[in-house]
Scaffold this active site. Structure first.
Site, PDB file in Angstrom:
ATOM      1  N   SER A   1       0.838  -1.193   0.000  1.00 60.34           N
ATOM      2  CA  SER A   1       0.000   0.000   0.000  1.00 60.34           C
ATOM      3  C   SER A   1       0.878   1.251   0.000  1.00 60.34           C
ATOM      4  O   SER A   1       1.646   1.471  -0.935  1.00 60.34           O
ATOM      5  CB  SER A   1      -0.949  -0.054   1.207  1.00 60.34           C
ATOM      6  OG  SER A   1      -1.994   0.867   1.062  1.00 60.34           O
TER       7      SER A   1
ATOM      8  N   ASP B   1      -0.489  -4.805  -3.652  1.00 57.24           N
ATOM      9  CA  ASP B   1      -1.878  -4.358  -3.672  1.00 57.24           C
ATOM     10  C   ASP B   1      -2.064  -2.844  -3.600  1.00 57.24           C
ATOM     11  O   ASP B   1      -2.836  -2.345  -2.783  1.00 57.24           O
ATOM     12  CB  ASP B   1      -2.675  -5.026  -2.554  1.00 57.24           C
ATOM     13  CG  ASP B   1      -4.156  -5.121  -2.916  1.00 57.24           C
ATOM     14  OD1 ASP B   1      -4.455  -5.569  -4.031  1.00 57.24           O
ATOM     15  OD2 ASP B   1      -5.016  -4.741  -2.097  1.00 57.24           O
TER      16      ASP B   1
ATOM     17  N   HIS C   1      -6.890  -6.991   1.256  1.00 54.66           N
ATOM     18  CA  HIS C   1      -5.898  -5.944   0.976  1.00 54.66           C
ATOM     19  C   HIS C   1      -4.525  -6.308   1.532  1.00 54.66           C
ATOM     20  O   HIS C   1      -3.506  -6.022   0.911  1.00 54.66           O
ATOM     21  CB  HIS C   1      -6.381  -4.619   1.564  1.00 54.66           C
ATOM     22  CG  HIS C   1      -5.441  -3.473   1.356  1.00 54.66           C
ATOM     23  ND1 HIS C   1      -4.913  -3.162   0.116  1.00 54.66           N
ATOM     24  CD2 HIS C   1      -4.911  -2.569   2.223  1.00 54.66           C
ATOM     25  CE1 HIS C   1      -4.121  -2.105   0.223  1.00 54.66           C
ATOM     26  NE2 HIS C   1      -4.086  -1.730   1.492  1.00 54.66           N
TER      27      HIS C   1
END
Length: 398
Positions: A200, A226, A356
């Site tokens: 992220s 991700d 996630h």
């Protein structure tokens, strides 16, 4: 049954001593007799043409016993960092008193093994990579793992009264500083081969560092987990809504771990028991019914959100080094990355069963991908032909 079979069965039964069944005796003992550890069985569906073959167990086979060592309930007990790392470091650059003291976890590489340098996402900590780091070392024992707490996260501390600067440029500079200070602390004569891994926000940070080229030839490649520019910027619109739905605190540390598992924020209980405790801190208010609060105030970081992700796709495609993108779904790809993937500019893997936090949900699969990525980019395996100048110096004809 034929007459011959009936006669044989009758003779066998008549030879057996008569035994009476006492139900009261069974109730008193309350358990099935002990069983041998092993018995021969060649009738499994894997070893026979039919899976309906008759299995005749030993008379004392404890068929319904609970397997030894099986837990009787889901554990929410915290797993300490020492389970996964050999040491923790507190690194401070004395060139400026305002520089943070950055906390990091380290397991050193062995010999010429690579160093996987990990950067977590917003609100997380270095322990986010504890379990996947352990899985990497199971598959590549020479590998080292360096995972830091970014400023404003985990056990990293900044000067009192100073606003926390979470701009992308500052975080990338912190990451480079951690790598160089770790080299000095561990007295490595040179940097080991490095694979940068970021989740992220961390994906944007490691891409920014790769773009600067400041790691030189030590950088083999970088892996983003991700996050892509388009979907990340779109998700920022609903970030406040998400943060407002989180509990403000938890009555116990175990309750915090349980919330992450129950809401499927983290889909692996082992990962949650390892990483979640570093996300929370206990307040000093003795009357607070929910004393375990979030360590990082993500609402306060809003001014940096767009700075983290704008231009990420272009940077990811243009920086030098091998490139790997791990996503939880193809819908996360934006146009620029879709074109780049078709042109073979980077490797792409999709884990649709993950959320996630790919590396925490599926640490084994993520580790396999990271180790394979290293093998594809490992320069030590290359055998280069000798230079012409060297051959001439040796008096050889070319």
């Amino acid at each position: 049954m034929s007459d011959l079979q009936k006669a044989w069965a009758k003779n066998r039964l008549s030879a057996l001593p008569a035994e009476s069944f006492d139900e009261r005796e069974e109730e008193e003992t309350g358990h099935v007799p002990e069983l041998p550890d092993h018995f021969d069985d060649d009738s499994s569906s894997a070893s026979s043409a039919s899976s309906t073959g008759t299995v005749i167990p030993s008379p004392s086979q404890n068929l319904f016993a609970r397997p030894q060592g099986a837990p009787r309930g889901r554990s929410l007990q915290q797993i300490p960092w020492t389970t996964y790392f050999e040491r923790e470091l507190f690194l401070h650059d004395p060139s400026s008193p305002t520089n943070p003291t950055i906390h990091a976890y380290l397991t050193s590489p062995v010999g010429k093994g690579p160093l996987f340098v990990m950067h977590h996402g917003g609100g997380s900590s270095g322990l986010s990579f504890a379990v996947v780091g352990d899985q990497i070392r199971k598959r590549l024992p020479s590998a080292g793992i360096l995972s830091l707490d970014a400023r404003g996260h985990g056990s990293t501390t900044t000067s009192d009264g100073q606003p926390v600067d979470l701009s992308l440029e500052t975080l990338a500079a912190d990451l480079l500083s951690v790598i160089l200070m770790t080299q000095k602390e561990m007295k490595w004569p040179e940097l080991p081969p490095i694979i940068l891994v970021g989740h992220s926000l961390g994906g944007a940070v490691i891409t920014e560092l790769a773009m600067t080229g400041k790691l030189g030839n030590a950088l083999l490649g970088y892996v983003v987990l991700d996050v892509v520019e388009g979907s990340a910027i779109d998700a920022l619109q609903s970030m406040h809504t998400y943060l407002s739905t989180r509990p403000a605190g938890f009555p116990t540390l175990e309750a915090g771990i349980d919330w992450h598992i129950r809401t499927r924020t983290i889909r692996n209980s082992l990962s949650a028991r390892t990483s979640v405790p570093a996300l929370l801190t206990r307040s000093d208010d003795p009357g607070d019914p929910r004393p375990w609060k979030w360590r990082t105030d993500l609402d306060a970081t809003q001014q940096f959100w767009e700075n983290w992700f704008v231009g990420l796709s272009k940077k990811f495609l243009s920086a030098r080094g091998g490139k790997l993108l791990l996503l939880a779904g193809t819908d996360r790809l934006d146009t620029e990355l879709t074109i780049g993937q078709m042109q073979g500019k980077y490797s792409l893997q999709i884990f649709p069963e993950a959320g996630h936090f790919i590396h925490e949900d599926l640490p084994e699969k993520t580790a396999v991908s990271l180790v394979d990525f290293h093998k594809r980019n490992d320069r030590s395996a290359l055998v280069l032909p000798p230079k012409v100048s060297d051959l001439l110096r040796q008096g050889k004809k070319v």
